[in-house]
Design a protein around this motif. Structure first.
Motif, PDB file in Angstrom:
ATOM      1  N   ARG B  68       0.818  -1.229   0.000  1.00 22.77           N
ATOM      2  CA  ARG B  68       0.000   0.000   0.000  1.00 22.77           C
ATOM      3  C   ARG B  68       0.843   1.266   0.000  1.00 22.77           C
ATOM      4  O   ARG B  68       0.298   2.371  -0.019  1.00 22.77           O
ATOM      5  N   LYS B  69       2.162   1.101   0.070  1.00 22.04           N
ATOM      6  CA  LYS B  69       3.108   2.235   0.111  1.00 22.04           C
ATOM      7  C   LYS B  69       2.777   3.186   1.268  1.00 22.04           C
ATOM      8  O   LYS B  69       2.705   4.404   1.104  1.00 22.04           O
ATOM      9  N   ILE B  70       2.565   2.585   2.421  1.00 24.11           N
ATOM     10  CA  ILE B  70       2.313   3.379   3.626  1.00 24.11           C
ATOM     11  C   ILE B  70       3.506   3.210   4.563  1.00 24.11           C
ATOM     12  O   ILE B  70       4.006   2.097   4.750  1.00 24.11           O
ATOM     13  N   GLY B  71       3.963   4.313   5.124  1.00 26.24           N
ATOM     14  CA  GLY B  71       5.091   4.256   6.045  1.00 26.24           C
ATOM     15  C   GLY B  71       4.822   5.066   7.297  1.00 26.24           C
ATOM     16  O   GLY B  71       3.881   5.861   7.345  1.00 26.24           O
ATOM     17  N   ILE B  72       5.656   4.826   8.312  1.00 31.26           N
ATOM     18  CA  ILE B  72       5.524   5.593   9.551  1.00 31.26           C
ATOM     19  C   ILE B  72       6.877   6.207   9.907  1.00 31.26           C
ATOM     20  O   ILE B  72       7.903   5.525   9.910  1.00 31.26           O
ATOM     21  N   LEU B  73       6.821   7.512  10.158  1.00 30.70           N
ATOM     22  CA  LEU B  73       8.030   8.245  10.567  1.00 30.70           C
ATOM     23  C   LEU B  73       7.947   8.521  12.056  1.00 30.70           C
ATOM     24  O   LEU B  73       6.868   8.835  12.560  1.00 30.70           O
ATOM     25  N   ARG B  74       9.072   8.411  12.727  1.00 27.34           N
ATOM     26  CA  ARG B  74       9.100   8.762  14.145  1.00 27.34           C
ATOM     27  C   ARG B  74       9.945  10.023  14.304  1.00 27.34           C
ATOM     28  O   ARG B  74      10.977  10.156  13.648  1.00 27.34           O
ATOM     29  N   CYS B  75       9.507  10.924  15.152  1.00 34.63           N
ATOM     30  CA  CYS B  75      10.302  12.124  15.446  1.00 34.63           C
ATOM     31  C   CYS B  75       9.937  12.617  16.834  1.00 34.63           C
ATOM     32  O   CYS B  75       9.069  12.020  17.486  1.00 34.63           O
ATOM     33  N   ASN B  76      10.575  13.661  17.316  1.00 34.40           N
ATOM     34  CA  ASN B  76      10.176  14.170  18.625  1.00 34.40           C
ATOM     35  C   ASN B  76       9.013  15.161  18.486  1.00 34.40           C
ATOM     36  O   ASN B  76       8.724  15.642  17.384  1.00 34.40           O
ATOM     37  N   HIS B  77       8.334  15.449  19.595  1.00 30.64           N
ATOM     38  CA  HIS B  77       7.077  16.186  19.503  1.00 30.64           C
ATOM     39  C   HIS B  77       7.242  17.624  19.037  1.00 30.64           C
ATOM     40  O   HIS B  77       6.292  18.241  18.569  1.00 30.64           O
ATOM     41  N   LYS B  78       8.469  18.143  19.123  1.00 27.07           N
ATOM     42  CA  LYS B  78       8.680  19.532  18.695  1.00 27.07           C
ATOM     43  C   LYS B  78       8.946  19.639  17.191  1.00 27.07           C
ATOM     44  O   LYS B  78       8.998  20.741  16.654  1.00 27.07           O
ATOM     45  N   SER B  79       9.181  18.506  16.539  1.00 23.96           N
ATOM     46  CA  SER B  79       9.637  18.552  15.141  1.00 23.96           C
ATOM     47  C   SER B  79       8.632  18.019  14.134  1.00 23.96           C
ATOM     48  O   SER B  79       8.999  17.789  12.982  1.00 23.96           O
ATOM     49  N   VAL B  80       7.395  17.843  14.558  1.00 20.62           N
ATOM     50  CA  VAL B  80       6.394  17.254  13.649  1.00 20.62           C
ATOM     51  C   VAL B  80       6.254  18.096  12.383  1.00 20.62           C
ATOM     52  O   VAL B  80       6.284  17.587  11.260  1.00 20.62           O
ATOM     53  N   GLN B  81       6.111  19.426  12.558  1.00 15.90           N
ATOM     54  CA  GLN B  81       5.909  20.302  11.386  1.00 15.90           C
ATOM     55  C   GLN B  81       7.123  20.269  10.462  1.00 15.90           C
ATOM     56  O   GLN B  81       6.973  20.269   9.240  1.00 15.90           O
ATOM     57  N   LYS B  82       8.312  20.225  11.070  1.00 14.57           N
ATOM     58  CA  LYS B  82       9.540  20.196  10.263  1.00 14.57           C
ATOM     59  C   LYS B  82       9.578  18.950   9.390  1.00 14.57           C
ATOM     60  O   LYS B  82       9.924  19.013   8.211  1.00 14.57           O
ATOM     61  N   VAL B  83       9.225  17.819   9.982  1.00 11.25           N
ATOM     62  CA  VAL B  83       9.307  16.547   9.259  1.00 11.25           C
ATOM     63  C   VAL B  83       8.242  16.484   8.159  1.00 11.25           C
ATOM     64  O   VAL B  83       8.540  16.092   7.030  1.00 11.25           O
ATOM     65  N   ILE B  84       7.032  16.927   8.485  1.00 10.63           N
ATOM     66  CA  ILE B  84       5.961  16.904   7.466  1.00 10.63           C
ATOM     67  C   ILE B  84       6.323  17.838   6.309  1.00 10.63           C
ATOM     68  O   ILE B  84       6.135  17.497   5.140  1.00 10.63           O
ATOM     69  N   ALA B  85       6.860  19.019   6.651  1.00 11.44           N
ATOM     70  CA  ALA B  85       7.238  19.981   5.593  1.00 11.44           C
ATOM     71  C   ALA B  85       8.292  19.375   4.669  1.00 11.44           C
ATOM     72  O   ALA B  85       8.247  19.572   3.450  1.00 11.44           O
ATOM     73  N   SER B  86       9.217  18.619   5.237  1.00 10.12           N
ATOM     74  CA  SER B  86      10.286  18.052   4.398  1.00 10.12           C
ATOM     75  C   SER B  86       9.752  16.982   3.451  1.00 10.12           C
ATOM     76  O   SER B  86      10.323  16.766   2.379  1.00 10.12           O
ATOM     77  N   LEU B  87       8.645  16.324   3.811  1.00 12.53           N
ATOM     78  CA  LEU B  87       8.054  15.337   2.888  1.00 12.53           C
ATOM     79  C   LEU B  87       7.576  16.026   1.603  1.00 12.53           C
ATOM     80  O   LEU B  87       7.604  15.438   0.529  1.00 12.53           O
ATOM     81  N   GLY B  88       7.131  17.272   1.757  1.00 13.08           N
ATOM     82  CA  GLY B  88       6.664  18.019   0.586  1.00 13.08           C
ATOM     83  C   GLY B  88       7.778  18.387  -0.376  1.00 13.08           C
ATOM     84  O   GLY B  88       7.525  18.742  -1.521  1.00 13.08           O
ATOM     85  N   LEU B  89       9.011  18.314   0.092  1.00 14.61           N
ATOM     86  CA  LEU B  89      10.142  18.680  -0.771  1.00 14.61           C
ATOM     87  C   LEU B  89      10.606  17.511  -1.641  1.00 14.61           C
ATOM     88  O   LEU B  89      11.430  17.683  -2.525  1.00 14.61           O
ATOM     89  N   ILE B  90      10.087  16.327  -1.342  1.00 11.18           N
ATOM     90  CA  ILE B  90      10.488  15.145  -2.133  1.00 11.18           C
ATOM     91  C   ILE B  90       9.561  15.045  -3.344  1.00 11.18           C
ATOM     92  O   ILE B  90       8.349  14.941  -3.193  1.00 11.18           O
ATOM     93  N   GLU B  91      10.141  15.104  -4.526  1.00  9.06           N
ATOM     94  CA  GLU B  91       9.324  15.027  -5.738  1.00  9.06           C
ATOM     95  C   GLU B  91       9.471  13.694  -6.459  1.00  9.06           C
ATOM     96  O   GLU B  91       8.594  13.277  -7.189  1.00  9.06           O
ATOM     97  N   ARG B  92      10.620  13.022  -6.240  1.00  9.26           N
ATOM     98  CA  ARG B  92      10.856  11.737  -6.905  1.00  9.26           C
ATOM     99  C   ARG B  92      11.455  10.733  -5.940  1.00  9.26           C
ATOM    100  O   ARG B  92      12.272  11.088  -5.080  1.00  9.26           O
ATOM    101  N   LEU B  93      11.054   9.482  -6.091  1.00  4.82           N
ATOM    102  CA  LEU B  93      11.711   8.389  -5.366  1.00  4.82           C
ATOM    103  C   LEU B  93      12.312   7.497  -6.451  1.00  4.82           C
ATOM    104  O   LEU B  93      11.573   6.858  -7.195  1.00  4.82           O
ATOM    105  N   GLY B  94      13.629   7.498  -6.561  1.00  6.46           N
ATOM    106  CA  GLY B  94      14.263   6.849  -7.708  1.00  6.46           C
ATOM    107  C   GLY B  94      13.889   7.639  -8.939  1.00  6.46           C
ATOM    108  O   GLY B  94      14.113   8.847  -8.992  1.00  6.46           O
TER     109      GLY B  94
END
Lengths: 238, 118
Positions: B68-94
């Protein structure tokens, strides 16, 4: 909460994807509505565009709005005169004179990326105040951030943060948009909100920039298309 | 090698788990390692080494759903927005064009598993 992306390009303007592809992807990502920004050269085809957007909107189940993006002063003057015929009037920012004219024009809804292609932020305290008075929203464009890298991206981020600071200071409306030219450029609303938080907005402000502010722009636009509307603040009651 | 004694709860980092789905081009495929390297590249480019170290980000391999191409990321509670924002910067996988849909943010693995039905 309803989310709106007011700056998307289809294949009719500079985009790569069809209206259907973009609308379907927006629906999957959780948007309630999107606005296709077309160019002035397509104004002749406005009826055809409206019909197509209506068909796709009904089929996909998402609100679709028709916007026009002015790219120079001439186009801005022409589009401002025909303001009642379409939903959203956007102005492509970047050129200082055009930025200034956009924030001075009451008919304009959104000034897109005022810092585009500039070394400075394209907006100063006077323009931020004018935008606030004339209710012109300033856009934070996500495509610019994604498409640049290294030095140019860091300069862009600095300029965006400065614009955010000015807009907060003068109460200028801010909107977030993907600026997508393809359905692959559309981003999850949560991603846009998170990026705005990283750039210095509070989470509530970021959510408003993607839901309430665009929602209000659409509401005003609908009021403007009413036959009884004369000018901002003036309407025939009986 | 002898393992460290676990910290007491009040001293432990407060974690958040972010479930996401990768929407990708039909007919194209990518693997967990493509996802992992793209995430690290995007985050290191955007936040730098120090910035990434402060997020405690980790892509959980055992919870990656290949079908299903579902994944789980773990981070600390202060960095949720940072991590989600960085997902938007990925345009290609391979070589595959992708977009990310954020499914859920939670404080425990149990609740996120229930919500996403991994």
């Amino acid at each position: 909460m309803k989310f709106y992306d007011l700056h998307v390009h289809s294949e009719f303007s500079e985009g790569e994807s069809s209206i259907e592809e973009i609308a379907e992807r927006a629906k999957i990502l959780g948007y309630s509505g999107i606005c296709f920004a077309e160019y002035f050269k397509n104004f002749r085809k406005i009826e055809e565009l409206k019909k197509k957007l209506n068909d796709v909107s009904k089929r996909v189940g998402i609100e679709i709005y028709l916007g026009f993006e002015a790219r120079n002063s001439y186009e801005l003057s022409k589009l401002a005169k025909k303001r009642k015929e379409f939903d959203i009037l956007l102005v492509r920012g970047g050129e200082l004179n055009l930025n200034r004219k956009a924030v001075e024009t009451k008919e304009v809804d959104v000034l897109t990326h005022p810092e585009f292609g500039r070394k400075d932020s394209g907006l100063n305290h006077v323009m931020a105040r004018l935008a606030s008075e004339n209710n012109v929203a300033i856009e934070i464009n996500f495509r610019e951030i994604v498409s640049l890298s290294k030095t140019s991206r860091s300069l862009l981020l600095k300029n965006i943060q400065r614009n955010i600071m000015l807009c907060r200071k003068y109460g200028t409306p801010l909107i977030l948009s993907s600026g997508a030219i393809s359905h692959w450029h559309l981003k999850d609303p949560k991603v846009l909100i998170s990026m705005a938080c990283v750039l210095g907005l509070e989470i509530k402000e970021a959510k408003n920039a993607l839901s309430q502010v665009p929602g209000k722009i659409i509401q005003i636009s609908k009021g403007r298309q009413d036959e009884r509307w004369i000018m901002p603040g003036v309407k025939v009651i009986s | 090698m002898k393992r460290l004694k676990i910290l007491i709860p009040s001293l432990r980092e407060r974690k958040r788990y972010i479930a996401f789905q990768v929407i990708h081009e039909k007919g194209e495929d990518f693997s967990y390692s493509d996802m992992e390297s793209a995430l690290w590249d995007a985050m290191l480019d955007f936040y730098g080494e120090l910035g990434v170290s402060q997020t405690s980000v980790w892509l959980m391999k055992d919870l990656w759903n290949e079908k299903r191409k579902i994944g789980i990321l773990r981070c600390n509670h202060k960095s949720v927005q940072k991590v989600i924002a960085s997902l938007g910067l990925i345009e290609r996988l391979g070589d595959t064009r992708v977009t990310f849909k954020i499914l859920k943010v939670s404080g425990t693995i149990k609740s996120i598993k229930e919500k996403v039905r991994l």
